[in-house]
Every structure is written in structure tokens, then in C-alpha cells.
Scaffold this active site. Structure first.
Site, PDB file in Angstrom:
ATOM      1  CB  THR A 160      66.903  11.153 -61.982  1.00 45.09           C
ATOM      2  OG1 THR A 160      66.062  10.155 -62.591  1.00 45.09           O
ATOM      3  CG2 THR A 160      67.906  11.659 -63.004  1.00 45.09           C
ATOM      4  CG  HIS A 175      53.486 -13.083 -54.864  1.00 43.29           C
ATOM      5  ND1 HIS A 175      53.507 -14.354 -55.397  1.00 43.29           N
ATOM      6  CD2 HIS A 175      54.366 -13.088 -53.838  1.00 43.29           C
ATOM      7  CE1 HIS A 175      54.378 -15.088 -54.725  1.00 43.29           C
ATOM      8  NE2 HIS A 175      54.903 -14.344 -53.772  1.00 43.29           N
ATOM      9  CB  CYS A 203      55.001   7.042 -47.416  1.00 46.52           C
ATOM     10  SG  CYS A 203      54.184   6.548 -48.924  1.00 46.52           S
ATOM     11  CG  ASP A 210      55.462   6.669 -57.286  1.00 45.13           C
ATOM     12  OD1 ASP A 210      55.725   7.847 -56.982  1.00 45.13           O
ATOM     13  OD2 ASP A 210      55.645   5.716 -56.526  1.00 45.13           O
ATOM     14  CG  ASP A 220      55.084   3.344 -53.719  1.00 41.73           C
ATOM     15  OD1 ASP A 220      55.924   3.274 -54.616  1.00 41.73           O
ATOM     16  OD2 ASP A 220      54.936   4.327 -52.983  1.00 41.73           O
TER      17      ASP A 220
END
Ligand code: CO
Ligand code: CO
Ligand code: CO
Length: 346
Positions: free
Chosen positions: A44, A136, A14, A87, A64
Site C-alpha cells: 500500500t 551507523h 526529500c 512516518d 528516511d
């Protein structure tokens, strides 16, 4: 041939995100679709979007992907998948299906490494009860991997960045310092023990944290990833229009993180995150530089940051301690909006 994915990248995980400031700059130009069934959109800066299907069901949708954070392809796949699925947990959802997103340099890496990354992803997905039903692939350097994940949630039980209330205590479930430890690994300054712990933490699903939040009807939470503890706390404070006060001395750290910062292991992403939060933060004079920089450190697949009513905080901590998050701790509290969104103290 033994593949070492870390040889191929400057930054991975990240910490490869675009800086939060640049992101806000161009998100301004993204048209926001209007549809009463969109329950959570990018307004938000939440962990995932949420779309209402009917009164009982909404879909949590997120993606992600990032370059390698570790040398071993299988472990990289595991970490990337745990991070992508997180998430959905951060929103209080149940992850159900996913697609692989893979960029792979087929001329410079053996295809077995590609297969290992996908196998690692499948391994963690199956631990989470997620079925990977497609994907993909693009030929690209350096490799990047992650998932697009769909989860289920009840439309009235969504946990968002905007759910923090004055009076809530702030609980963090995983210790931080991932970015520092990985930077130290490149400079041969981190111990093997700390690197192994960092990898173990990144592979740990936030599943039981999400279960605990559902059990106690928590309304406000996020997961700590690329913008660091301070950056993600700021996103919650803004979305909830409150001030979040953090006691940096109470934040659980991985192994030698504090000492490594002394020795100069501060990844570039921490400075980008500092630039993002600076104007919205009040730091007391005595805040130690190391602690300040550690709370800016980009985490990969970090823990949950929850806003919990004080009367249930002890029960929540004890549940977390029993379900794989022994270092969960109260690290701050939510107060009425003051001059700045964040108050950082020792
Ligand atoms: Co997130
Ligand atoms: Co994310
Ligand atoms: Co396609």
C-alpha cells in the site's frame, strides 16, 4: 570555519528521492515476505511497515535519510530527524527508539559539523520522546543524515493509506511550497522570512496531528514529503480504491510560493512527480498552472494529510489550530472511485 552544507548539494531533503515511477519499477522485483504478523507491508506504499508482536502491541518501523536542505549542520540534523519520525506519526504510532544513519565526507568537512548534525537530530528526537540508541556511519560525499525509527501502536488502531472512505474530508496540517522556497533561495529570489518559515515548518514534529487523529479515531492518513501533495494523495487513493478530489485554491501555501512559481522557481522534482500522477489525474480545464505545479512540489518534513469524517472535521480543525498547526485546512474530499484516482480543481 563556518560550514555551509547547501554548497555541497544540487538537491537536498526529500526532493533527492528516486522518482516515484522508477521506484515502482524496481519494487516489483522485491519479494514480499508472508507472515500473518505483518500488518502493513509495501503493498500500500505506506509511510512505515507494521509488525504485530501480540494482541496489544505492534511495531511501526521506518527509515528516511537525505542530503542537506539547509546550510547549518545543527538545523539539518533537526529537520532530518523530524522528517524520519514523522512516518511513525502518520501511521498513528508513538515513536520510541531510533538509530542514526549518517554519511559524512570526513576529508572535506570538519568533524565538528558531523557532531552538530547528530546533536540536531538528538535535539528533535528528545522533543519527540525518542531515544537514539545507536547508529551507523559511512565516509561519503555529500553528507546525508536521517534515522531508522521504531514506534509502538495498537494492532487495531493503525492509520494507513488504505483507510480513506467516500464522504471523508481531506485535511492538510502544514502549508506547502518547501521545494519552491528552497529553489528560490538558491536563486536568491526567496525572502529570508519565507526561508525561515520553511525551516521552522520542517522542524515541527507532526506529534500533535497524530494525537488529534488518535483522539478522533481516524483511519486514513499519510504525511506529505517527496512525492508532493498530489503524489501522496494518489498513493492513498490507490490504496483505498477511491477518488480524491482536491481544491487547489484552498491549499495553504508558504509566503510567496505562488509568485515564485510565476518567476520560474519550479524544482525538477515537481516535474518528476507530475509525470507520476498525470495518467491517474483528471484536471479541470481551468486549473491554474501554478497551483498544479505547487501540488507536485516535493516537501521535506511536510504536514499530515488526513481523511476525516465530516461530522468531526470542525473539531479536528479547531484542535489542530490550537496545537501548533494554525494553517490546517480542508483542501478536498474523498468520493467513490471515478475514472481517475485524482480530481484536481481550482
Ligand atoms: Co511518509
Ligand atoms: Co518517509
Ligand atoms: Co553497522
Amino acid at each position: 570555519m563556518k560550514v555551509d552544507l547547501l554548497q555541497m548539494v544540487e538537491t537536498g531533503g526529500c526532493s533527492s528521492k528516486i522518482s516515484p515511477r522508477q521506484l515502482e519499477e524496481f519494487l516489483k522485483y522485491l519479494p514480499v515476505p508472508h507472515d500473518p504478523n505483518i500488518l502493513v507491508n509495501i503493498d500500500t506504499h505506506d509511510d512505515a511497515g507494521v509488525y504485530r508482536v501480540n494482541d496489544e502491541l505492534a511495531l511501526v518501523f521506518t527509515t528516511d535519510f537525505f542530503p542537506p536542505v539547509c546550510s547549518d549542520p545543527f538545523e539539518f540534523g533537526q529537520i532530518a530527524a523530524a522528517n524520519s519520525i514523522s512516518d511513525v506519526y502518520a501511521m498513528g504510532g508513538t515513536p520510541v527508539i531510533a538509530l542514526n544513519i549518517m554519511m559524512f565526507p570526513s576529508s572535506s568537512l570538519p568533524l565538528e559539523a558531523c557532531a552538530e548534525i547528530l546533536k540536531g537530530g538528538a535535539d528533535i528526537a528528545s522533543e519527540a520522546g525518542v531515544r537514539i540508541i545507536g547508529g551507523h556511519t559511512i565516509d561519503d560525499f555529500p553528507p546525508k543524515y536521517g534515522l531508522a525509527v521504531v514506534g509502538y501502536i495498537h494492532p487495531e488502531k493503525i492509520i494507513t493509506n488504505s483507510g480513506a472512505k467516500p464522504g471523508d474530508l481531506l485535511i492538510l496540517t502544514k502549508p506547502i511550497g518547501i521545494g519552491v522556497i528552497l529553489a528560490g533561495q538558491r536563486m536568491k529570489m526567496s525572502s529570508e522570512k519565507d526561508v525561515n518559515l520553511a525551516k521552522k515548518l520542517m522542524k515541527t514534529l507532526n506529534y500533535s496531528g497524530a494525537e488529534v487523529m488518535k483522539k478522533y479515531n481516524i483511519k486514513g492518513a499519510t504525511d506529505v514529503t517527496g512525492y508532493g501533495l498530489a503524489g501522496h494523495a494518489l498513493k492513498m487513493a490507490r490504496a483505498s480504491n477511491v477518488t480524491i478530489e482536491m481544491y487547489l485554491g484552498k491549499v495553504p501555501l508558504i509566503g510567496d510560493t505562488y509568485r515564485l512559481v510565476d518567476d520560474g522557481c519550479i524544482p525538477g522534482a515537481a516535474f518528476r512527480n507530475l509525470e507520476f500522477v498525470e495518467n491517474d489525474s483528471h484536471l479541470t480545464m481551468d486549473v491554474r498552472y501554478n497551483l498544479k505545479m505547487i501540488c507536485m512540489d516535493a516537501q521535506t518534513s511536510g504536514g499530515l494529510l488526513m481523511c476525516v469524517p465530516p461530522e468531526v472535521s470542525e473539531n479536528i480543525l479547531s484542535d489542530l489550530h490550537k496545537t501548533g498547526f494554525p494553517r490546517s485546512a480542508v483542501i478536498g474530499r474523498v468520493i467513490e472511485k471515478k475514472e481517475k484516482y485524482l480530481n484536481l480543481e481550482n
